[in-house]
Design an enzyme around this catalytic site. Structure first.
Site, PDB file in Angstrom:
ATOM      1  N   SER A  90     -10.508  -0.228   3.826  1.00 55.91           N
ATOM      2  CA  SER A  90      -9.746  -0.308   4.904  1.00 55.91           C
ATOM      3  C   SER A  90      -9.263   1.149   5.311  1.00 55.91           C
ATOM      4  O   SER A  90      -8.388   1.559   4.637  1.00 55.91           O
ATOM      5  CB  SER A  90      -8.696  -1.271   4.643  1.00 55.91           C
ATOM      6  OG  SER A  90      -8.900  -2.687   4.053  1.00 55.91           O
ATOM      7  N   GLU A 119      -4.172   4.055   6.281  1.00 56.38           N
ATOM      8  CA  GLU A 119      -4.065   3.671   4.991  1.00 56.38           C
ATOM      9  C   GLU A 119      -4.828   4.939   3.959  1.00 56.38           C
ATOM     10  O   GLU A 119      -4.384   5.335   3.021  1.00 56.38           O
ATOM     11  CB  GLU A 119      -4.704   2.452   4.533  1.00 56.38           C
ATOM     12  CG  GLU A 119      -4.560   2.024   2.973  1.00 56.38           C
ATOM     13  CD  GLU A 119      -5.215   0.875   2.745  1.00 56.38           C
ATOM     14  OE1 GLU A 119      -4.987  -0.024   3.353  1.00 56.38           O
ATOM     15  OE2 GLU A 119      -5.776   0.641   1.640  1.00 56.38           O
ATOM     16  N   ARG A 159       0.804  -1.279   0.133  1.00 62.41           N
ATOM     17  CA  ARG A 159       0.219   0.027  -0.018  1.00 62.41           C
ATOM     18  C   ARG A 159       0.895   1.381  -0.019  1.00 62.41           C
ATOM     19  O   ARG A 159       0.503   2.307   0.675  1.00 62.41           O
ATOM     20  CB  ARG A 159      -1.042   0.107   1.339  1.00 62.41           C
ATOM     21  CG  ARG A 159      -1.706  -1.290   1.399  1.00 62.41           C
ATOM     22  CD  ARG A 159      -2.968  -1.444   0.420  1.00 62.41           C
ATOM     23  NE  ARG A 159      -3.837  -2.408   0.771  1.00 62.41           N
ATOM     24  CZ  ARG A 159      -3.818  -3.532   0.170  1.00 62.41           C
ATOM     25  NH1 ARG A 159      -2.948  -3.885  -0.783  1.00 62.41           N
ATOM     26  NH2 ARG A 159      -4.477  -4.545   0.867  1.00 62.41           N
TER      27      ARG A 159
HETATM   28  P1  FAD Z   1      -8.607   9.380  -4.574  1.00 58.72           P
HETATM   29  O1  FAD Z   1      -9.501   9.274  -3.095  1.00 58.72           O
HETATM   30  O2  FAD Z   1      -9.287  10.315  -5.540  1.00 58.72           O
HETATM   31  O3  FAD Z   1      -7.308   9.976  -4.311  1.00 58.72           O
HETATM   32  C1  FAD Z   1      -6.354   8.969  -3.614  1.00 58.72           C
HETATM   33  C2  FAD Z   1      -5.071   9.867  -3.403  1.00 58.72           C
HETATM   34  O4  FAD Z   1      -4.358   9.492  -4.583  1.00 58.72           O
HETATM   35  C3  FAD Z   1      -4.945  11.366  -2.900  1.00 58.72           C
HETATM   36  O5  FAD Z   1      -3.897  11.727  -2.342  1.00 58.72           O
HETATM   37  C4  FAD Z   1      -4.944  11.657  -4.380  1.00 58.72           C
HETATM   38  O6  FAD Z   1      -4.331  13.193  -4.235  1.00 58.72           O
HETATM   39  C5  FAD Z   1      -4.151  11.115  -5.273  1.00 58.72           C
HETATM   40  N1  FAD Z   1      -4.297  11.013  -6.620  1.00 58.72           N
HETATM   41  C6  FAD Z   1      -5.422  10.566  -7.289  1.00 58.72           C
HETATM   42  N2  FAD Z   1      -5.560  10.625  -8.504  1.00 58.72           N
HETATM   43  C7  FAD Z   1      -4.119  10.898  -8.989  1.00 58.72           C
HETATM   44  C8  FAD Z   1      -3.661  11.188 -10.188  1.00 58.72           C
HETATM   45  N3  FAD Z   1      -4.143  10.849 -11.205  1.00 58.72           N
HETATM   46  N4  FAD Z   1      -2.172  11.468 -10.104  1.00 58.72           N
HETATM   47  C9  FAD Z   1      -1.535  11.692  -8.773  1.00 58.72           C
HETATM   48  N5  FAD Z   1      -2.117  11.478  -7.578  1.00 58.72           N
HETATM   49  C10 FAD Z   1      -3.713  11.354  -7.503  1.00 58.72           C
HETATM   50  N6  FAD Z   1      -7.901  -0.202  -1.963  1.00 58.72           N
HETATM   51  C11 FAD Z   1      -7.029  -1.360  -2.025  1.00 58.72           C
HETATM   52  O7  FAD Z   1      -5.816  -1.176  -2.595  1.00 58.72           O
HETATM   53  N7  FAD Z   1      -7.529  -2.373  -2.223  1.00 58.72           N
HETATM   54  C12 FAD Z   1      -8.939  -2.741  -2.064  1.00 58.72           C
HETATM   55  O8  FAD Z   1      -9.292  -4.009  -2.162  1.00 58.72           O
HETATM   56  C13 FAD Z   1      -9.671  -1.631  -1.890  1.00 58.72           C
HETATM   57  N8  FAD Z   1     -11.010  -1.731  -1.868  1.00 58.72           N
HETATM   58  C14 FAD Z   1     -11.826  -0.674  -1.429  1.00 58.72           C
HETATM   59  C15 FAD Z   1     -13.148  -0.812  -0.964  1.00 58.72           C
HETATM   60  C16 FAD Z   1     -14.206   0.258  -0.762  1.00 58.72           C
HETATM   61  C17 FAD Z   1     -15.373   0.035  -0.534  1.00 58.72           C
HETATM   62  C18 FAD Z   1     -13.558   1.738  -0.951  1.00 58.72           C
HETATM   63  C19 FAD Z   1     -14.296   2.546  -0.606  1.00 58.72           C
HETATM   64  C20 FAD Z   1     -12.133   1.602  -1.137  1.00 58.72           C
HETATM   65  C21 FAD Z   1     -11.256   0.605  -1.298  1.00 58.72           C
HETATM   66  N9  FAD Z   1     -10.008   0.743  -1.644  1.00 58.72           N
HETATM   67  C22 FAD Z   1      -9.080  -0.393  -1.934  1.00 58.72           C
HETATM   68  C23 FAD Z   1      -9.295   2.287  -1.562  1.00 58.72           C
HETATM   69  C24 FAD Z   1      -9.361   2.989  -2.776  1.00 58.72           C
HETATM   70  O9  FAD Z   1     -10.434   2.528  -3.458  1.00 58.72           O
HETATM   71  C25 FAD Z   1      -8.104   2.863  -3.706  1.00 58.72           C
HETATM   72  O10 FAD Z   1      -7.002   3.295  -2.870  1.00 58.72           O
HETATM   73  C26 FAD Z   1      -8.376   3.665  -5.081  1.00 58.72           C
HETATM   74  O11 FAD Z   1      -7.205   3.260  -5.702  1.00 58.72           O
HETATM   75  C27 FAD Z   1      -8.372   5.044  -4.721  1.00 58.72           C
HETATM   76  O12 FAD Z   1      -8.597   5.886  -6.151  1.00 58.72           O
HETATM   77  P2  FAD Z   1      -9.336   6.855  -6.225  1.00 58.72           P
HETATM   78  O13 FAD Z   1      -9.365   7.478  -7.854  1.00 58.72           O
HETATM   79  O14 FAD Z   1     -10.742   7.182  -5.418  1.00 58.72           O
HETATM   80  O15 FAD Z   1      -8.494   8.008  -5.354  1.00 58.72           O
HETATM   81  P1  NAP Z   2     -10.142 -11.219   4.590  1.00 65.28           P
HETATM   82  O1  NAP Z   2     -10.104 -12.351   3.529  1.00 65.28           O
HETATM   83  O2  NAP Z   2     -11.037 -11.285   5.694  1.00 65.28           O
HETATM   84  O3  NAP Z   2      -8.730 -11.379   5.379  1.00 65.28           O
HETATM   85  C1  NAP Z   2      -8.183 -10.579   6.476  1.00 65.28           C
HETATM   86  C2  NAP Z   2      -6.902 -10.062   6.289  1.00 65.28           C
HETATM   87  O4  NAP Z   2      -6.040 -11.211   6.361  1.00 65.28           O
HETATM   88  C3  NAP Z   2      -6.388  -9.367   4.956  1.00 65.28           C
HETATM   89  O5  NAP Z   2      -6.373  -7.864   5.516  1.00 65.28           O
HETATM   90  C4  NAP Z   2      -5.554 -10.085   4.461  1.00 65.28           C
HETATM   91  O6  NAP Z   2      -4.284  -8.978   4.367  1.00 65.28           O
HETATM   92  C5  NAP Z   2      -5.042 -11.273   5.344  1.00 65.28           C
HETATM   93  N1  NAP Z   2      -5.114 -12.455   4.537  1.00 65.28           N
HETATM   94  C6  NAP Z   2      -6.090 -13.333   4.411  1.00 65.28           C
HETATM   95  N2  NAP Z   2      -5.562 -14.427   3.661  1.00 65.28           N
HETATM   96  C7  NAP Z   2      -4.308 -14.212   3.479  1.00 65.28           C
HETATM   97  C8  NAP Z   2      -3.310 -15.026   3.054  1.00 65.28           C
HETATM   98  N3  NAP Z   2      -3.669 -16.168   2.347  1.00 65.28           N
HETATM   99  N4  NAP Z   2      -2.040 -14.621   2.966  1.00 65.28           N
HETATM  100  C9  NAP Z   2      -1.585 -13.406   3.475  1.00 65.28           C
HETATM  101  N5  NAP Z   2      -2.605 -12.571   4.090  1.00 65.28           N
HETATM  102  C10 NAP Z   2      -3.912 -12.920   4.143  1.00 65.28           C
HETATM  103  O7  NAP Z   2      -9.875  -9.659   4.166  1.00 65.28           O
HETATM  104  P2  NAP Z   2     -11.053  -8.864   3.553  1.00 65.28           P
HETATM  105  O8  NAP Z   2     -11.312  -7.519   4.632  1.00 65.28           O
HETATM  106  O9  NAP Z   2     -12.351  -9.551   3.299  1.00 65.28           O
HETATM  107  O10 NAP Z   2     -10.541  -8.302   2.167  1.00 65.28           O
HETATM  108  C11 NAP Z   2     -10.193  -9.096   1.179  1.00 65.28           C
HETATM  109  C12 NAP Z   2      -8.845  -8.519   0.286  1.00 65.28           C
HETATM  110  O11 NAP Z   2      -9.363  -7.301  -0.249  1.00 65.28           O
HETATM  111  C13 NAP Z   2      -7.835  -8.210   1.103  1.00 65.28           C
HETATM  112  O12 NAP Z   2      -6.629  -8.675   0.231  1.00 65.28           O
HETATM  113  C14 NAP Z   2      -7.739  -7.051   1.555  1.00 65.28           C
HETATM  114  O13 NAP Z   2      -6.562  -6.214   1.438  1.00 65.28           O
HETATM  115  C15 NAP Z   2      -8.709  -6.312   0.154  1.00 65.28           C
HETATM  116  N6  NAP Z   2      -9.329  -4.904   0.724  1.00 65.28           N
HETATM  117  C16 NAP Z   2      -8.675  -3.929   0.635  1.00 65.28           C
HETATM  118  C17 NAP Z   2      -9.518  -2.827   1.059  1.00 65.28           C
HETATM  119  C18 NAP Z   2      -8.610  -1.477   1.219  1.00 65.28           C
HETATM  120  O14 NAP Z   2      -9.387  -0.325   1.272  1.00 65.28           O
HETATM  121  N7  NAP Z   2      -7.556  -1.541   0.933  1.00 65.28           N
HETATM  122  C19 NAP Z   2     -10.893  -2.760   1.328  1.00 65.28           C
HETATM  123  C20 NAP Z   2     -11.392  -3.999   1.049  1.00 65.28           C
HETATM  124  C21 NAP Z   2     -10.821  -5.269   0.857  1.00 65.28           C
HETATM  125  P3  NAP Z   2      -4.117  -8.161   3.240  1.00 65.28           P
HETATM  126  O15 NAP Z   2      -5.102  -7.024   3.444  1.00 65.28           O
HETATM  127  O16 NAP Z   2      -2.705  -7.468   3.166  1.00 65.28           O
HETATM  128  O17 NAP Z   2      -4.380  -8.691   1.790  1.00 65.28           O
END
Ligand code: FAD
Ligand code: NAP
Length: 336
Positions: free
Chosen positions: A237, A332, A162
């Site tokens: 998250s 995050e 991340r």
């Molecule tokens: P924004 O929120 O608009 O911006 C985020 C940051 O990036 C800000 O600092 C902004 O200034 C900067 N930015 C945006 N666009 C640009 C650009 N073109 N150039 C330079 N800087 C820029 N994230 C995960 O990694 N894994 C997941 O599974 C995941 N699941 C999610 C589930 C839900 C329900 C939600 C609401 C969010 C989730 N996220 C997840 C977080 C998010 O969706 C991601 O981080 C996504 O990439 C953010 O994109 P955005 O366009 O909305 O960015």
């Molecule tokens: P989950 O499957 O309930 O798992 C809980 C946590 O355990 C996750 O955060 C994941 O870490 C870790 N995990 C599970 N299985 C694993 C494996 N085999 N090896 C290593 N780590 C493991 O998680 P969840 O909330 O439903 O999310 C599912 C996936 O979507 C995850 O990868 C999560 O990161 C991603 N997600 C991200 C966001 C976001 O905003 N960043 C939001 C929703 C979901 P990791 O998170 O490091 O993968």
């Protein structure tokens, strides 16, 4: 291209919190972006994508630039490789669906992540054992103050868990214009060991695993577990999963034998959701802020929470987890 004044950003961030942009401009061409950065050269600029990873805790003083650069291009590299270039304003899930519908493999585990393609490298988006870095080739970005366009190859992006160079050393310096990824035509290797993907594929009665089947499984799991931001405000998250050193982990494990854990190169990952749940926050609601009932790692806005309310709730979680487990969670979500 119009520069608007005093724009309400509550519909442009998935938390749905109120914040006002003093100036706001959407752009879909590099020329327009360059003109804007020249006009506002002395101001601080904020780049907004889909607003799904941002918590506004105050009004945005200067210019908000809303990236809407579109377009998806495909180049056959020979063999099984295909290069896909997407404009930064393309919705990430639309890009994934473009690939899934063409049976191009590599992004299927990243289905249904909100936000835009241009923000995906910012935090090296990841889910279910796959990160964008696994398919990433390069991106183009505009230097906000100096006006040149630079190509960043994968090894220049310093991708981590991340994390990327754009979230750290180069924070607020570049606007990402487009990203290029390499996918596999008709792949046969899939990453389904993570979480409940395998179980979901079985439930769905999938006989032959395919790009589409994995994507469908991921979508079904996510829809059953994660709150939909169009119904209840959230930014996914809120915290990262901490990785602790092995000696500290051994001590913790003795005290908490049921603690889930996943070995990493640099220590042991402990799901932040588990730590938060142990501290009693799962499903807890305080005013209009709370931890989601099925995924406590997601902080939700039940209606009228302010960015400050959400930030202070997150601080309470950090303090409580730290007191109980000696682990300091880090956010995050980007806090403005
Ligand atoms: P924004 O929120 O608009 O911006 C985020 C940051 O990036 C800000 O600092 C902004 O200034 C900067 N930015 C945006 N666009 C640009 C650009 N073109 N150039 C330079 N800087 C820029 N994230 C995960 O990694 N894994 C997941 O599974 C995941 N699941 C999610 C589930 C839900 C329900 C939600 C609401 C969010 C989730 N996220 C997840 C977080 C998010 O969706 C991601 O981080 C996504 O990439 C953010 O994109 P955005 O366009 O909305 O960015
Ligand atoms: P989950 O499957 O309930 O798992 C809980 C946590 O355990 C996750 O955060 C994941 O870490 C870790 N995990 C599970 N299985 C694993 C494996 N085999 N090896 C290593 N780590 C493991 O998680 P969840 O909330 O439903 O999310 C599912 C996936 O979507 C995850 O990868 C999560 O990161 C991603 N997600 C991200 C966001 C976001 O905003 N960043 C939001 C929703 C979901 P990791 O998170 O490091 O993968």
């Amino acid at each position: 291209m119009e520069v608007l004044k005093n724009i309400d950003l509550s519909g442009l961030n998935t938390f749905g919190v109120k914040a006002t942009a003093q100036y706001f401009a959407a752009f879909d061409r590099l020329e327009d972006l360059k003109a804007l950065t020249k006009e506002f050269v002395d101001e601080s600029l904020f780049i907004l994508g889909g607003g799904s990873n941002i918590l506004f805790t105050k009004n945005v003083g200067d210019l908000v630039l809303h990236n809407r650069i579109g377009g998806i291009k495909e180049v056959d590299e020979g063999g099984n490789d295909v290069r896909i270039t997407a404009g930064a304003g393309v919705k990430w899930h639309d890009l994934v669906m473009y690939c899934v519908n063409r049976n191009l493999g590599g992004m299927e585990n990243l289905s249904l992540i909100p936000g835009n393609a241009g923000a995906a490298p910012m935090q090296n988006i990841g889910a279910y054992g796959v990160e964008i870095k696994d398919v990433f080739v390069e991106l183009e970005a505009l230097h906000l103050k100096e006006g040149y366009v630079r190509t960043f190859k994968k090894d220049e992006c310093n991708f981590g868990y991340r994390e990327s160079v754009f979230k750290n050393e180069l924070k607020n310096q570049f606007v990402i214009l487009n990203i290029t990824c390499r996918l596999k035509r008709s792949p046969s290797n899939f990453n389904i060991s993570y979480g409940t993907i395998e179980k979901k594929l079985e439930e769905m009665g999938v006989a032959e695993i395919s790009v589409k089947a994995v994507s469908d499984a991921v979508i079904a799991i996510r829809q059953s577990k994660l709150p939909d931001p169009s119904i209840i405000g959230n930014a996914g998250s809120f915290f990262k999963n901490p990785v602790v050193g092995l000696p500290f982990f051994s001590v913790l494990k003795m005290k908490h034998p049921d603690m889930p854990h996943y070995p990493q190169q640099d220590g042991m990952k402990i799901p932040a959701a588990w730590l938060i749940e142990q501290c009693g926050f799962k499903g807890l609601r305080r005013g209009d802020v709370g931890c989601h009932k099925t995924q406590p790692l997601v902080i939700v806005n039940y209606g009228n929470a302010t960015g400050e309310d959400i930030l202070s709730f997150s601080e309470e979680i950090i303090q409580t987890v730290c007191h109980r487990f000696g682990i300091r969670l880090t956010r995050e979500v980007n806090v403005y």
